[in-house]
Design a protein around this motif. Structure first.
Motif, PDB file in Angstrom:
ATOM      1  N   TRP A  39      40.500 115.592   1.106  1.00 48.59           N
ATOM      2  CA  TRP A  39      40.527 114.142   0.901  1.00 48.59           C
ATOM      3  C   TRP A  39      40.900 113.867  -0.542  1.00 48.59           C
ATOM      4  O   TRP A  39      40.436 114.586  -1.456  1.00 48.59           O
ATOM      5  N   GLN A  61      33.801 118.104   7.044  1.00 53.13           N
ATOM      6  CA  GLN A  61      33.894 117.734   5.631  1.00 53.13           C
ATOM      7  C   GLN A  61      35.344 117.847   5.172  1.00 53.13           C
ATOM      8  O   GLN A  61      36.102 118.629   5.743  1.00 53.13           O
ATOM      9  N   PRO A  62      35.700 117.087   4.115  1.00 53.04           N
ATOM     10  CA  PRO A  62      34.888 116.141   3.354  1.00 53.04           C
ATOM     11  C   PRO A  62      34.322 115.040   4.261  1.00 53.04           C
ATOM     12  O   PRO A  62      34.988 114.564   5.164  1.00 53.04           O
ATOM     13  N   MET A  63      33.076 114.671   3.953  1.00 50.10           N
ATOM     14  CA  MET A  63      32.376 113.671   4.755  1.00 50.10           C
ATOM     15  C   MET A  63      32.193 112.396   3.946  1.00 50.10           C
ATOM     16  O   MET A  63      31.850 112.447   2.763  1.00 50.10           O
ATOM     17  N   HIS A  64      32.412 111.253   4.612  1.00 49.17           N
ATOM     18  CA  HIS A  64      32.267 109.952   3.977  1.00 49.17           C
ATOM     19  C   HIS A  64      30.961 109.302   4.419  1.00 49.17           C
ATOM     20  O   HIS A  64      30.528 109.473   5.562  1.00 49.17           O
ATOM     21  N   SER A  65      30.355 108.554   3.530  1.00 47.03           N
ATOM     22  CA  SER A  65      29.153 107.802   3.895  1.00 47.03           C
ATOM     23  C   SER A  65      29.525 106.693   4.873  1.00 47.03           C
ATOM     24  O   SER A  65      30.695 106.311   5.009  1.00 47.03           O
ATOM     25  N   GLY A  68      31.507 104.004   3.479  1.00 45.67           N
ATOM     26  CA  GLY A  68      32.756 104.404   2.837  1.00 45.67           C
ATOM     27  C   GLY A  68      32.680 104.530   1.332  1.00 45.67           C
ATOM     28  O   GLY A  68      33.681 104.832   0.684  1.00 45.67           O
ATOM     29  N   THR A  71      31.901 110.193  -0.890  1.00 46.96           N
ATOM     30  CA  THR A  71      32.504 111.305  -0.163  1.00 46.96           C
ATOM     31  C   THR A  71      31.963 112.603  -0.745  1.00 46.96           C
ATOM     32  O   THR A  71      31.842 112.732  -1.973  1.00 46.96           O
ATOM     33  N   GLU A 102      25.192 114.721   5.819  1.00 45.38           N
ATOM     34  CA  GLU A 102      25.079 113.256   5.780  1.00 45.38           C
ATOM     35  C   GLU A 102      23.765 112.815   5.152  1.00 45.38           C
ATOM     36  O   GLU A 102      23.690 111.727   4.554  1.00 45.38           O
ATOM     37  N   LEU A 105      24.320 112.406   1.452  1.00 46.47           N
ATOM     38  CA  LEU A 105      24.990 111.132   1.148  1.00 46.47           C
ATOM     39  C   LEU A 105      24.001 109.977   1.156  1.00 46.47           C
ATOM     40  O   LEU A 105      24.008 109.118   0.256  1.00 46.47           O
ATOM     41  N   TYR A 128      31.647 112.244  -4.695  1.00 42.55           N
ATOM     42  CA  TYR A 128      32.362 111.185  -5.422  1.00 42.55           C
ATOM     43  C   TYR A 128      31.908 109.825  -4.927  1.00 42.55           C
ATOM     44  O   TYR A 128      31.929 109.544  -3.723  1.00 42.55           O
TER      45      TYR A 128
END
Length: 632
Positions: A39, A61-65, A68, A71, A102, A105, A128
């Motif tokens: 990503w 992964q990469p995993m987003h919250s 959004g 990450t 998750e 996050l 990030y």
């Protein structure tokens, strides 16, 4: 367990090439053969290789919250993620997966960097936050999982789980750091405060780093430390009960997996204790494995089989012989940096054996550091008693003179090596322990170096950072300081590096229940008599496990995972020993006196001295330089 990599622009947030991040993460494919992802956003790129352990079908992964905002790429396991998930859900957090990634996050969104003390496990991750425009790099308390970083000429900071991830970036300089060579010759590995390549750093264990766009990168911040200044009270029976509680919890939490799980079993106290507690918690036979040697005096498989029979494990073993030396080039590739702990070879072989039937294996690593199980710690405690009785003004001239004239006796057990003892007693405790922990003492290193290399290191001594650490340690006694050094310096640099690289090379997740931070914190508060009594280290641990293990396992002399490298270098591998002095890469560096190296090799082969560790160090350095493509 996984591999992570990425790029972050600390200055102007320049675009990040996703193919470049992909090449960096693909260099770590052995750490995560089950999936990959990349990503990128303005000034940032994250890459991931996945080894599926928990929530096998989900948690890519990469995993987003969910919102959004954040990450993450994550390497490791959070053992209390279910408890954290319930707490966060009660406060309104929503989850789309069943894994632990998750949860990190959501914990970041709720607590920021204060989420780190709430995470129980092993981890290195990069997160990030697009709203804050910052990148969090974090590493677990004891450094089970690694993270390398490099400042590059375009103003970016690149990071990866292993050095080979950074080597995939075209802007990485491949210039050896002479101070790292001095470190390596001293310890047999490059410690966490340095890297073999200039410009490359390692995030220290128990530290985090927050990077922001358009600001200079700040130094790492320590978020955890082990404190030896307090002492537990209570009877041995009460402390034993508390210890067993911590051990049971640590083992049980590390048995959570959605893939086949087993354990390494050497037949020693620590791995046998882990297997005993696994058997207590499991309905099915525990899968165990061990490695033996074709040198009878070094083989422990009989003890491993005894423990396996006692707990009804599904046990497998394999023998290592001198032909395994052919794997030296594979070891150099595995570690990237020079790494001379010869037990890496059998550790790799036992990981291969385990991976044939399981994806996760529990180990007994950490107990010697936490509970004072090393002979050097016991000797140090005695030497500290002697130092307390004799003023430094008397010790230094008397023992210093005796140490200078006494003959060297590498063949003798350490208590009979008077030269080593005299040299240690002439120094203060920190200097004495640094000498005990080191492989090549300073006066021997000086004789190896050329004049040019001596000028390059400019008086630097590898022992200095360790001694500084010991003298400022949160500790009450010399034994405390020695254990602190082992936990903070030796453990992440040697033991955990060895286990991480050898297990990840075969895509096996290794878990260390005896490094549970609550167990470590408890052990640090034990009175000294609960750690050492007479000549017996790990006293409380051994007596606690008497309800599970026989005395001939608990109280036999410590052997360790030893490779018969001295015999190999005098026999079938003598030719390799002779070739070290004229190794192509070493010869071109101009670091070492080649005539001196040749003399050392011949003395070892003839049996006049035991230089096996030094010869192995030089061999692995030569192979590593060749692998990295540098000559000095």
């Amino acid at each position: 367990m996984c591999g992570i990599a990425g790029i972050f622009h600390c200055g102007i947030p320049k675009p990040v090439d996703p193919e470049r991040v992909g090449r960096m993460s693909d260099a770590l494919a052995h750490r995560g053969p089950d999936g990959s992802g990349v990503w990128t956003g303005p000034g940032v790129g994250l890459g991931h290789r996945r080894l599926s352990i928990i929530d096998v079908a989900g948690s890519p992964q990469p995993m987003h919250s969910a919102d959004g905002r954040a990450t993450i790429v994550f390497n490791g396991e959070i053992y209390n993620y279910r408890e954290l998930r319930r707490e966060l859900a009660s406060e309104g957090a929503q989850f789309r997966t069943d894994g632990d990634t998750e949860v990190i996050l959501a914990a970041w969104a709720r607590w920021g960097v204060e989420c780190l003390p709430r995470l129980h496990g092993m981890f290195a991750f990069a997160l990030y936050d697009a709203h804050r425009r910052e990148l969090l790099l974090a590493r677990d308390r004891l450094g089970v999982k690694p993270l390398f970083m490099a400042h590059l000429s375009d103003g970016s900071l690149a990071f990866a789980s292993e050095l080979k991830g950074l080597l995939a970036h075209p802007l990485l300089r491949r210039e050896a750091d002479p101070l790292a060579v001095e470190d390596y010759l001293t310890w047999g590995y490059v410690p966490d405060h340095r890297s073999i390549l200039k410009g490359v750093e390692k995030l220290p264990a128990g530290h985090y780093r927050v990077l922001r766009h358009e600001t200079s990168p700040p130094p790492p911040v320590q978020w955890w430390d082990v404190d030896f200044t307090c002492r537990r009270t209570g009877s041995s029976a009460d402390l034993s009960a508390e210890l067993l509680h911590h051990m049971r919890e640590a083992v049980a939490s590390r048995m959570i997996a959605d893939v086949p799980l087993g354990a390494f079993l050497s037949g020693g106290v620590d791995s046998s204790s882990v297997v005993a507690l696994m058997a207590e918690s499991s309905r099915d036979p525990v899968k165990t494995c061990s490695i033996g040697f074709d040198v009878a005096a070094l083989d422990e498989t009989a003890y491993a089989e005894q423990v396996a029979l006692r707990f009804g494990t599904d046990h497998r073993s394999r023998t290592v012989d001198p032909d395994d030396f052919s794997a030296v080039d594979r070891l150099a590739t595995m570690f990237d940096e020079p790494f001379a702990d010869a037990s890496a070879l059998p550790t790799w072989r036992v990981c291969q054996l385990a991976r044939e039937t399981v994806t996760v294996a529990l180990s007994g690593d950490g107990a010697d550091e936490a509970f004072a199980g090393y002979r050097r710690q016991i000797f140090h405690a005695r030497e500290e008693q002697a130092r307390a009785l004799l003023p430094a003004a008397l010790r230094r001239p008397v023992f210093g003179a005796l140490g200078a004239i006494w003959p060297k006796a590498d063949w003798a057990p350490r208590p009979l090596r008077a030269k080593t003892t005299f040299q240690s007693l002439a120094d203060d405790g920190a200097a004495g322990y640094a000498r005990a922990l080191g492989v090549v003492p300073p006066e021997f290193r000086d004789a190896l170096y050329t004049d040019r290399f001596a000028r390059e290191i400019d008086g630097y001594r590898a022992e200095d950072p360790l001694m500084k650490m010991m003298r400022s340690a949160p500790a009450r006694s010399g034994l405390d300081r020695a254990q602190y050094a082992d936990l903070k310096f030796w453990l992440p640099g040697d033991i955990l590096t060895k286990v991480d690289r050898t297990s990840m090379d075969v895509s096996l997740e290794a878990r260390e229940p005896l490094l549970d931070h609550r167990l470590i914190e408890f052990a640090a508060q034990l009175p000294q008599r609960e750690r050492i009594r007479g000549r017996q280290g790990k006293w409380l641990l051994k007596h606690t496990m008497r309800r599970y293990l026989p005395d001939d396992v608990l109280f036999r002399p410590k052997q360790g995972f030893v490779t018969p490298i001295a015999q190999w270098l005098r026999g079938p591998l003598a030719g390799e020993a002779r070739a070290i002095a004229s190794g192509a890469r070493l010869a071109h560096t101009g670091w070492f006196d080649e005539i001196r190296l040749g003399t050392i090799a011949e003395a070892h082969i003839a049996g006049r001295s035991d230089h096996s560790r030094l010869l192995w160090q030089l061999l692995m350095l030569d192979r590593s330089l060749d692998r990295l493509g540098i000559s000095g």
